[in-house]
Every structure is written in structure tokens, then in C-alpha cells.
Design a protein around this motif. Sequence first.
Motif, PDB file in Angstrom:
ATOM      1  N   GLY A  14       0.787  -1.230   0.000  1.00  0.00           N
ATOM      2  CA  GLY A  14       0.000   0.000   0.000  1.00  0.00           C
ATOM      3  C   GLY A  14       0.810   1.267   0.000  1.00  0.00           C
ATOM      4  N   GLU A  15       2.158   1.152   0.017  1.00  0.00           N
ATOM      5  CA  GLU A  15       3.002   2.342   0.151  1.00  0.00           C
ATOM      6  C   GLU A  15       4.153   2.324  -0.839  1.00  0.00           C
ATOM      7  OE1 GLU A  15       2.436   2.564   5.042  1.00  0.00           O
ATOM      8  OE2 GLU A  15       4.436   2.407   4.173  1.00  0.00           O
ATOM      9  N   GLY A  16       4.612   3.526  -1.172  1.00  0.00           N
ATOM     10  CA  GLY A  16       5.862   3.661  -1.900  1.00  0.00           C
ATOM     11  C   GLY A  16       5.837   3.173  -3.340  1.00  0.00           C
ATOM     12  N   PHE A  17       7.011   2.846  -3.833  1.00  0.00           N
ATOM     13  CA  PHE A  17       7.224   2.539  -5.246  1.00  0.00           C
ATOM     14  C   PHE A  17       6.370   1.384  -5.737  1.00  0.00           C
ATOM     15  CE2 PHE A  17       9.592   0.419  -8.674  1.00  0.00           C
ATOM     16  CZ  PHE A  17       9.825   1.473  -9.537  1.00  0.00           C
ATOM     17  N   TYR A  18       6.185   0.363  -4.909  1.00  0.00           N
ATOM     18  CA  TYR A  18       5.474  -0.843  -5.335  1.00  0.00           C
ATOM     19  C   TYR A  18       4.003  -0.842  -4.945  1.00  0.00           C
ATOM     20  CZ  TYR A  18       9.815  -3.152  -6.743  1.00  0.00           C
ATOM     21  OH  TYR A  18      10.985  -3.500  -7.383  1.00  0.00           O
ATOM     22  N   THR A  19       3.422   0.324  -4.735  1.00  0.00           N
ATOM     23  CA  THR A  19       2.004   0.413  -4.368  1.00  0.00           C
ATOM     24  C   THR A  19       1.143  -0.371  -5.355  1.00  0.00           C
ATOM     25  OG1 THR A  19       2.209   2.562  -3.283  1.00  0.00           O
ATOM     26  CG2 THR A  19       0.044   1.991  -4.122  1.00  0.00           C
ATOM     27  N   GLY A  20       0.274  -1.206  -4.806  1.00  0.00           N
ATOM     28  CA  GLY A  20      -0.656  -1.975  -5.624  1.00  0.00           C
ATOM     29  C   GLY A  20      -0.169  -3.347  -6.019  1.00  0.00           C
ATOM     30  N   VAL A  21       1.080  -3.670  -5.741  1.00  0.00           N
ATOM     31  CA  VAL A  21       1.642  -4.959  -6.129  1.00  0.00           C
ATOM     32  C   VAL A  21       1.311  -6.012  -5.062  1.00  0.00           C
ATOM     33  CG1 VAL A  21       3.783  -6.228  -6.566  1.00  0.00           C
ATOM     34  CG2 VAL A  21       3.520  -3.895  -7.430  1.00  0.00           C
ATOM     35  N   PRO A  22       0.785  -7.185  -5.445  1.00  0.00           N
ATOM     36  CA  PRO A  22       0.567  -8.253  -4.470  1.00  0.00           C
ATOM     37  C   PRO A  22       1.894  -8.652  -3.816  1.00  0.00           C
ATOM     38  CG  PRO A  22      -0.597  -8.730  -6.518  1.00  0.00           C
ATOM     39  CD  PRO A  22       0.295  -7.556  -6.796  1.00  0.00           C
ATOM     40  N   ALA A 111      14.996 -18.170  -5.733  1.00  0.00           N
ATOM     41  CA  ALA A 111      13.710 -18.838  -5.957  1.00  0.00           C
ATOM     42  C   ALA A 111      12.810 -18.046  -6.902  1.00  0.00           C
ATOM     43  CB  ALA A 111      13.000 -19.063  -4.623  1.00  0.00           C
ATOM     44  N   GLY A 112      13.293 -16.903  -7.399  1.00  0.00           N
ATOM     45  CA  GLY A 112      12.528 -16.112  -8.361  1.00  0.00           C
ATOM     46  C   GLY A 112      11.666 -15.025  -7.767  1.00  0.00           C
ATOM     47  N   TRP A 113      11.896 -14.708  -6.504  1.00  0.00           N
ATOM     48  CA  TRP A 113      11.123 -13.667  -5.836  1.00  0.00           C
ATOM     49  C   TRP A 113      11.865 -12.339  -5.873  1.00  0.00           C
ATOM     50  CZ3 TRP A 113       7.003 -14.333  -1.808  1.00  0.00           C
ATOM     51  CH2 TRP A 113       6.349 -15.567  -1.930  1.00  0.00           C
ATOM     52  N   GLN A 114      11.105 -11.232  -5.867  1.00  0.00           N
ATOM     53  CA  GLN A 114      11.652  -9.897  -5.654  1.00  0.00           C
ATOM     54  C   GLN A 114      11.498  -9.561  -4.180  1.00  0.00           C
ATOM     55  OE1 GLN A 114      13.116  -7.246  -7.625  1.00  0.00           O
ATOM     56  NE2 GLN A 114      13.389  -6.497  -5.539  1.00  0.00           N
ATOM     57  N   CYS A 115      12.600  -9.204  -3.536  1.00  0.00           N
ATOM     58  CA  CYS A 115      12.547  -8.837  -2.121  1.00  0.00           C
ATOM     59  C   CYS A 115      12.587  -7.324  -1.955  1.00  0.00           C
ATOM     60  CB  CYS A 115      13.719  -9.456  -1.356  1.00  0.00           C
ATOM     61  SG  CYS A 115      13.689 -11.257  -1.276  1.00  0.00           S
ATOM     62  N   GLN A 116      11.904  -6.854  -0.929  1.00  0.00           N
ATOM     63  CA  GLN A 116      11.914  -5.443  -0.553  1.00  0.00           C
ATOM     64  C   GLN A 116      12.081  -5.360   0.953  1.00  0.00           C
ATOM     65  OE1 GLN A 116       8.235  -3.327  -1.250  1.00  0.00           O
ATOM     66  NE2 GLN A 116       9.039  -1.376  -0.506  1.00  0.00           N
ATOM     67  N   ILE A 117      12.951  -4.480   1.403  1.00  0.00           N
ATOM     68  CA  ILE A 117      13.146  -4.235   2.829  1.00  0.00           C
ATOM     69  C   ILE A 117      12.627  -2.843   3.159  1.00  0.00           C
ATOM     70  CG2 ILE A 117      14.856  -3.894   4.660  1.00  0.00           C
ATOM     71  CD1 ILE A 117      16.647  -5.885   3.160  1.00  0.00           C
ATOM     72  N   GLU A 118      11.850  -2.732   4.230  1.00  0.00           N
ATOM     73  CA  GLU A 118      11.392  -1.439   4.725  1.00  0.00           C
ATOM     74  C   GLU A 118      12.097  -1.174   6.052  1.00  0.00           C
ATOM     75  OE1 GLU A 118       7.119  -1.658   4.901  1.00  0.00           O
ATOM     76  OE2 GLU A 118       6.918  -1.328   2.746  1.00  0.00           O
TER      77      GLU A 118
END
Length: 223
Positions: A14-22, A111-118
Motif C-alpha cells: 500500500g506504500e511507496g514505489f510498489y504500491t498496488g503490487v501483491p 527462488a525467483g522472488w523480488q525482495c523489498q526491505i522497509e
Amino acid sequence: MQYPVNEIFETLQGEGFYTGVPAVFLRLQGCPVGCAWCDTKHTWHCDPELKVDAEQVIGVSGDKGHWSQWPLSALVAHLTSGQYTARQLVITGGEPCLYDLTPLTEAMSEAGWQCQIETSGCFQVRCDANTWVTVSPKEGMKGGLAIQPQALTRANEIKYPVATEQHIDNLKALLATLPDGATPVVALQPISQRPRATKLCIEQCIANNWRLSAQVHKYLQID
């Protein structure tokens, strides 16, 4: 390697650059920063009396301060088991950078995932090179911690909480410390969705070509 997990759940970012991404959110327990407006104060301490079994932090609200110690192998196995449709892992807290996230982010990236750290930016960021790092700088908080230059330099995105003009001045001072060539995404986030703060953020985003992080999940009333 083990991580103290407060909750694991799937929703939309719900926040930042990736807003709306599952995304699958992995909330880690523990934070000494002490933000007055924090909406996850239950994650500040790893209270031994609130330690629970692993299954008790999956898909449930962690707002009681419950947490479970997960070995790296078990955590990766759970996340990649096929029960989640998202392929975005958001590692948050608490303060996730209390811990070395390199083994976890490397495994999830493989494993093919994109990780994001807050992160608050008060600790060194330890992760793999493919991880998107969102630093939401927390200055002058109760914990008395300083922003780490390494965290700012590593940031792909600086998401700054704003209530007053002073916060804008503080942000500009931080941006001035970045090395030449550093171009993180800058997003302003109105504190507590206050109308005055939102108006200020909109004005400053237009004036400086920054982004607005409107905490869409709160407007949509989703987790």
C-alpha cells in the motif's frame, strides 16, 4: 540463521514505489527506534512470554506482540511452498535491519522472488544486491539512534514521513549527504493521513518532482 517473526500474510503493498503490487509481508519482531506515531508498537520487544509456535504467526494479526523463532530453511520452505500467489516479499517490522537479511534475500532471489526491505535507516542494511531497499528515515526518535550513511547510500527509495515544513527541510538535508550520482526514488508520506500534511506533501512533490506515498491500504481498509 534464525529470524523472530511477528506475522506472515499476503496482501497488496500500500506504500511507496510498489504500491498496488501483491506481496507477502514478513514482519520481524524487535525495534529500538521508538517512533511516537508507530502503528506497530507491539513489535518493539521480543518478550519471551509471548513466544509462540511457528504456525501461530501465519496469516493472523500480529497485533498482540506474539512472535516465533524461524530457522532460515523453514522460513524459505514456507514462503516457496506454493501457497502464495505473490512473488514479492516485503520484509518489515519492527526494524528488520537488526538482522542479517543476506541469507534470506539471497535464497528468495534464487527462488525467483523480488525482495523489498522497509527500514528506518538506523542500522546497516545487509541483503543481496537484487533487493529493493526502502529507507523511511526516522530522526530524533525516542531511541536516540542516528541515520546510518550506509543505509541511505544503499536505498533504492527514500520514503519520508511528513507532518510539517521542518520535515521537508530535514529530508533535503539528508538528501544533500548522498554521494554524487545517487538517485533514489523520493516519496513523501503524510503522517497519519492528516489533511494538512497531505496538502503539504502534494505541494512538495510537485515542486521537487517527488512521489506521493498515500498509504493506499488504509484508504481501502485492507491489511
